[in-house]
Design a protein around this motif. Structure first.
Motif, mmCIF file in Angstrom:
data_model
loop_
_atom_site.group_PDB
_atom_site.id
_atom_site.type_symbol
_atom_site.label_atom_id
_atom_site.label_comp_id
_atom_site.label_asym_id
_atom_site.label_seq_id
_atom_site.Cartn_x
_atom_site.Cartn_y
_atom_site.Cartn_z
ATOM 1 N N VAL A 131 0.809 -1.187 0.216
ATOM 2 C CA VAL A 131 0.446 -0.150 -0.353
ATOM 3 C C VAL A 131 0.738 1.570 -0.377
ATOM 4 O O VAL A 131 0.641 2.071 -1.307
ATOM 5 N N THR A 132 1.446 1.605 1.158
ATOM 6 C CA THR A 132 3.067 2.384 1.256
ATOM 7 C C THR A 132 3.758 2.645 0.185
ATOM 8 O O THR A 132 3.602 3.705 -0.831
ATOM 9 N N ALA A 133 4.196 1.362 -0.591
ATOM 10 C CA ALA A 133 4.766 1.724 -1.310
ATOM 11 C C ALA A 133 4.462 2.219 -2.809
ATOM 12 O O ALA A 133 5.107 2.768 -3.454
ATOM 13 N N LEU A 134 3.780 1.351 -2.851
ATOM 14 C CA LEU A 134 2.816 1.166 -4.349
ATOM 15 C C LEU A 134 2.563 2.752 -4.426
ATOM 16 O O LEU A 134 2.043 3.539 -5.114
ATOM 17 N N SER A 135 2.209 3.410 -3.090
ATOM 18 C CA SER A 135 0.929 4.463 -3.373
ATOM 19 C C SER A 135 2.025 5.718 -3.657
ATOM 20 O O SER A 135 2.041 6.599 -4.560
ATOM 21 N N TYR A 136 3.457 5.521 -3.270
ATOM 22 C CA TYR A 136 4.319 6.255 -3.430
ATOM 23 C C TYR A 136 4.746 6.516 -4.191
ATOM 24 O O TYR A 136 5.506 7.048 -5.130
ATOM 25 N N MET A 137 5.390 5.495 -5.342
ATOM 26 C CA MET A 137 5.721 4.812 -6.816
ATOM 27 C C MET A 137 4.602 5.168 -7.982
ATOM 28 O O MET A 137 4.968 6.133 -8.999
ATOM 29 N N ALA A 138 3.325 5.335 -7.823
ATOM 30 C CA ALA A 138 1.962 6.418 -8.659
ATOM 31 C C ALA A 138 1.709 7.389 -8.736
ATOM 32 O O ALA A 138 2.691 8.181 -9.060
ATOM 33 N N LEU A 139 2.960 8.143 -7.206
ATOM 34 C CA LEU A 139 3.449 9.313 -7.458
ATOM 35 C C LEU A 139 4.635 9.617 -8.019
ATOM 36 O O LEU A 139 4.958 10.471 -8.710
ATOM 37 N N GLY A 140 5.273 9.042 -8.094
ATOM 38 C CA GLY A 140 7.024 8.986 -8.833
ATOM 39 C C GLY A 140 6.514 9.184 -9.604
ATOM 40 O O GLY A 140 6.833 9.833 -11.268
ATOM 41 N N LEU A 141 5.667 7.639 -10.358
ATOM 42 C CA LEU A 141 4.874 7.729 -11.757
ATOM 43 C C LEU A 141 4.544 8.721 -12.344
ATOM 44 O O LEU A 141 4.586 9.095 -13.756
ATOM 45 N N PHE A 142 3.229 9.606 -11.889
ATOM 46 C CA PHE A 142 2.271 10.476 -12.283
ATOM 47 C C PHE A 142 3.730 11.788 -12.594
ATOM 48 O O PHE A 142 3.029 12.783 -13.328
ATOM 49 N N SER A 143 4.751 11.725 -11.856
ATOM 50 C CA SER A 143 5.204 13.549 -11.570
ATOM 51 C C SER A 143 6.795 13.100 -12.937
ATOM 52 O O SER A 143 7.685 14.061 -12.683
ATOM 53 N N PRO A 188 14.495 7.648 -11.676
ATOM 54 C CA PRO A 188 15.067 8.226 -10.465
ATOM 55 C C PRO A 188 13.912 8.893 -9.931
ATOM 56 O O PRO A 188 13.656 8.535 -8.217
ATOM 57 N N ALA A 189 12.124 9.434 -10.462
ATOM 58 C CA ALA A 189 11.677 9.484 -9.533
ATOM 59 C C ALA A 189 11.047 8.539 -8.692
ATOM 60 O O ALA A 189 10.415 8.627 -7.629
ATOM 61 N N ILE A 190 10.888 7.668 -9.108
ATOM 62 C CA ILE A 190 9.970 6.805 -8.493
ATOM 63 C C ILE A 190 10.856 5.707 -7.533
ATOM 64 O O ILE A 190 10.501 5.557 -6.761
ATOM 65 N N GLY A 191 12.420 6.655 -7.847
ATOM 66 C CA GLY A 191 13.401 5.946 -6.870
ATOM 67 C C GLY A 191 13.042 7.107 -5.506
ATOM 68 O O GLY A 191 13.328 6.548 -4.410
ATOM 69 N N ALA A 192 12.900 8.320 -5.846
ATOM 70 C CA ALA A 192 13.276 9.627 -4.800
ATOM 71 C C ALA A 192 11.053 8.784 -4.262
ATOM 72 O O ALA A 192 11.495 9.057 -2.764
ATOM 73 N N ALA A 193 10.956 8.688 -4.870
ATOM 74 C CA ALA A 193 9.290 8.817 -3.924
ATOM 75 C C ALA A 193 9.191 7.542 -3.409
ATOM 76 O O ALA A 193 8.397 7.857 -2.241
ATOM 77 N N ILE A 194 9.583 6.412 -3.609
ATOM 78 C CA ILE A 194 9.610 5.691 -3.259
ATOM 79 C C ILE A 194 10.863 5.172 -1.167
ATOM 80 O O ILE A 194 9.568 5.092 -0.400
ATOM 81 N N ALA A 195 11.492 5.484 -1.833
ATOM 82 C CA ALA A 195 12.074 6.173 -0.868
ATOM 83 C C ALA A 195 11.984 6.721 -0.075
ATOM 84 O O ALA A 195 12.170 7.096 1.641
ATOM 85 N N TYR A 196 11.465 8.530 -0.289
ATOM 86 C CA TYR A 196 10.223 9.222 0.442
ATOM 87 C C TYR A 196 9.560 8.686 1.343
ATOM 88 O O TYR A 196 9.392 8.442 2.550
ATOM 89 N N GLY A 197 8.546 7.935 0.516
ATOM 90 C CA GLY A 197 7.590 7.173 1.794
ATOM 91 C C GLY A 197 7.575 6.084 1.856
ATOM 92 O O GLY A 197 7.286 5.879 3.310
ATOM 93 N N LEU A 198 9.331 5.748 2.599
ATOM 94 C CA LEU A 198 9.497 4.724 3.430
ATOM 95 C C LEU A 198 10.176 4.873 4.596
ATOM 96 O O LEU A 198 11.113 4.040 5.330
#
Length: 336
Positions: A19-31, A64-74
């Motif tokens: 849930v959490t990691a996938l949520s931020y992954m989606a935000l990274g993809l959108f961004s 890179p955006a997905i990487g930063a987003a998931i790392a931030y979310g975790l």
């Protein structure tokens, strides 16, 4: 061991990773990929090379955006967060969005375990994070890519069926691919989907985006309407994990409308627009590009890509709410 993991911020739970990691992954993809494609499409349609270059750059930095987003979310420490950018790029290059997700998730969690455990932390932590991310990408990326190729072959098989069945199969499969953490657009381009089959794919993808946007309006309001309707339905993945039943309304909408596209309205598309749905209106722009801008095509798109999915998904989701299969908050977005 458990206390050590908790001390390091590593929570071994389904909710954290699904849930959490996938949520931020989606935000990274959108961004990156999604907004980049929107900007690029605007530039191409208006002849603005500046926007084309900007959008192309954003799309290229998806990993890179997905990487930063998931790392931030975790809640990763700085060294891990910055290193996760590289893990994300490695995963995306070898396995697309799903590859980036796995590479970053595992590398961030292992990076946390070694963080500040040695006097050479500034070397050890990024080395472990980057090394883990690249290793995951190197070995699992090709497997993920093979899976995508297999899915592409399934789509190609579906396109060989008679129009009624083909429309339903292609719309449902491509629609689900659009919402899942894989790239429907990449699949469409990879198999060079075009013509009536591409038109059915566009209907299925549009149904997912518009369907989720409308049926979740009470939870997400105008911002969610735009984020899902012209952004990406992938933002709903964490909610789908919690309640898979929310997938039913938009998927049924695509299955119902696709045969109308393949047998009545005969909408066509190309590989660039087939897997985009209403994201940045790329799917609709490409329909006009293939069929020409006429009142007939315009009204067909409005009916099959917008009005139809909205009405069917809203009706079904409201009925499911009355059955208590969908509850208030089940489609609430975490918009960071």
């Amino acid at each position: 061991m458990k206390s050590f993991f908790l001390e390091k911020g590593v929570k071994l739970s389904v909710k954290t990773y699904s849930v959490t990691a996938l949520s931020y992954m989606a935000l990274g993809l959108f961004s990156s990929l999604i907004i980049g494609l929107i900007i690029q499409t605007i530039g191409e349609q208006l002849g603005w090379s500046y926007f084309v270059d900007m959008g192309t750059l954003a799309m290229g930095l998806m990993g890179p955006a997905i990487g930063a987003a998931i790392a931030y979310g975790l809640h990763a420490p700085p060294l891990i967060m910055f290193s996760a950018v590289i893990s994300g790029e490695a995963g995306a290059e070898l396995g697309g969005p799903a590859g980036a997700f796995l590479a970053v998730l595992i590398s961030v969690e292992l990076g946390k375990l070694v963080s500040k455990e040695t006097k050479l932390d500034i070397i050890v932590t990024p080395f472990v994070t980057i090394g883990t991310g690249f290793t995951i990408a190197y070995f699992l990326g090709p497997i993920i890519n093979t899976g995508l190729l297999g899915f592409g072959e399934l789509i190609m098989w579906a396109t060989d069926q008679q129009p009624f069945i083909m429309g339903i199969l292609v719309a449902v499969l491509m629609g689900l691919a659009l919402t899942a953490p894989i790239s429907a657009a990449a699949i469409a381009i990879m198999i060079d989907l075009e013509g009536i089959a591409a038109g059915a794919a566009a209907v299925g993808c549009a149904a997912q985006m518009v369907g989720f946007a409308v049926s979740s309006y009470r939870e997400n309001g105008v911002s969610g309407l735009f984020a899902l309707g012209i952004g990406t339905s992938m933002l709903q993945v964490p909610n789908i994990v919690k309640n898979p039943l929310i997938l039913i309304p938009p998927t049924v909408a695509g299955a119902v409308l696709a045969p109308l596209s393949t047998m009545v309205f005969l909408l066509e598309n190309n590989a660039a627009g087939a897997g985009m749905g209403t994201s940045g209106f790329v799917g609709q722009i490409m329909t006009f590009s293939v069929m020409g801008f006429t009142p007939y095509v315009l009204w067909s798109i409005l009916l099959l890509h917008v009005v139809g999915p909205a009405l069917i998904s809203l009706f079904l989701s409201e009925w499911m709410r009355k059955q208590n299969w969908i509850k208030l908050g089940d489609m609430k977005l975490d918009q960071g």
